[in-house]
Design an enzyme around this catalytic site. Sequence first.
Site, mmCIF file in Angstrom:
data_model
loop_
_atom_site.group_PDB
_atom_site.id
_atom_site.type_symbol
_atom_site.label_atom_id
_atom_site.label_comp_id
_atom_site.label_asym_id
_atom_site.label_seq_id
_atom_site.Cartn_x
_atom_site.Cartn_y
_atom_site.Cartn_z
ATOM 1 N N LYS A 99 100.277 51.219 80.934
ATOM 2 C CA LYS A 99 100.660 51.203 79.516
ATOM 3 C C LYS A 99 101.672 52.323 79.197
ATOM 4 O O LYS A 99 101.891 53.213 80.033
ATOM 5 C CB LYS A 99 99.389 51.342 78.670
ATOM 6 N N TYR B 44 96.977 40.610 73.151
ATOM 7 C CA TYR B 44 95.691 41.025 72.557
ATOM 8 C C TYR B 44 95.216 40.054 71.461
ATOM 9 O O TYR B 44 94.493 40.464 70.549
ATOM 10 C CB TYR B 44 95.826 42.437 71.990
ATOM 11 N N ASN C 252 94.308 54.434 76.964
ATOM 12 C CA ASN C 252 93.554 54.405 78.227
ATOM 13 C C ASN C 252 94.398 54.075 79.454
ATOM 14 O O ASN C 252 93.885 53.697 80.498
ATOM 15 C CB ASN C 252 92.322 53.501 78.094
ATOM 16 N N HIS D 145 95.843 48.569 81.698
ATOM 17 C CA HIS D 145 95.158 47.313 81.370
ATOM 18 C C HIS D 145 94.842 46.592 82.664
ATOM 19 O O HIS D 145 95.638 46.623 83.603
ATOM 20 C CB HIS D 145 96.051 46.405 80.517
ATOM 21 N N GLU E 180 96.978 35.733 81.022
ATOM 22 C CA GLU E 180 97.811 36.935 80.942
ATOM 23 C C GLU E 180 98.984 36.888 81.926
ATOM 24 O O GLU E 180 100.108 37.257 81.574
ATOM 25 C CB GLU E 180 96.949 38.170 81.212
#
Length: 167
Positions: A10, A50, A121, A124, A135
């Site tokens: 990310k 998302y 975080n 992914h 995805e």
Amino acid sequence: MKESTLVIVKPDGLQKSLTGNILTRLAETKLIIIASKIAVVSRKLAEAHYCHLKDKPFFEELVKYLTGEYHTHRVMALVYYGEDAIQKVRKICGATNPEEAEPGTIRGSYGRITTKGVYENAIHASGAPEEAKREIELWFEPDEIVFENLYPTREVVLSQHKKRMWA
Ligand code: DAT
Ligand code: MG
């Protein structure tokens, strides 16, 4: 079972120059990489990625985070393939909430929660085979994946198709 999984480093991971560390950690899985690229994440792509969280109170901040509004407008997307790929990668990533992630995991090592409540975080990883398919098809074209027939494809003939070439 052999399966594929989507990994995204990310924007916080890229801005903190963590790509090398993260890929080194993932190499422990002995899975193979069958696609990779640096991508600019549009709002449309982030919202689609998302979409299952669109009713959550943190959705807007999550989309801003993934599009790079707080870091850099780039992510690294990869597809890993091999035996139990989804579970192996998730284990190394650690829990969703970086404060709950084991210290040795990627999220436990590099994640944080901002004062706005955003879970930065760093990575992914797909959570289940159907999610991985959705995805991977969202992030990659069939020809960007170095693996034949990962998912079914169809051929289309495009006329009047504009494409950028090297000058
Ligand atoms: P994961 O990324 O572990 O698959 P998820 O799919 O449930 O977790 O959620 C996607 C992302 O949304 C997650 O990486 C961080 C963010 N998120 C999830 N729950 C959150 C919460 N309670 N507060 C803030 N961000 C959250
Ligand atoms: Mg998830």
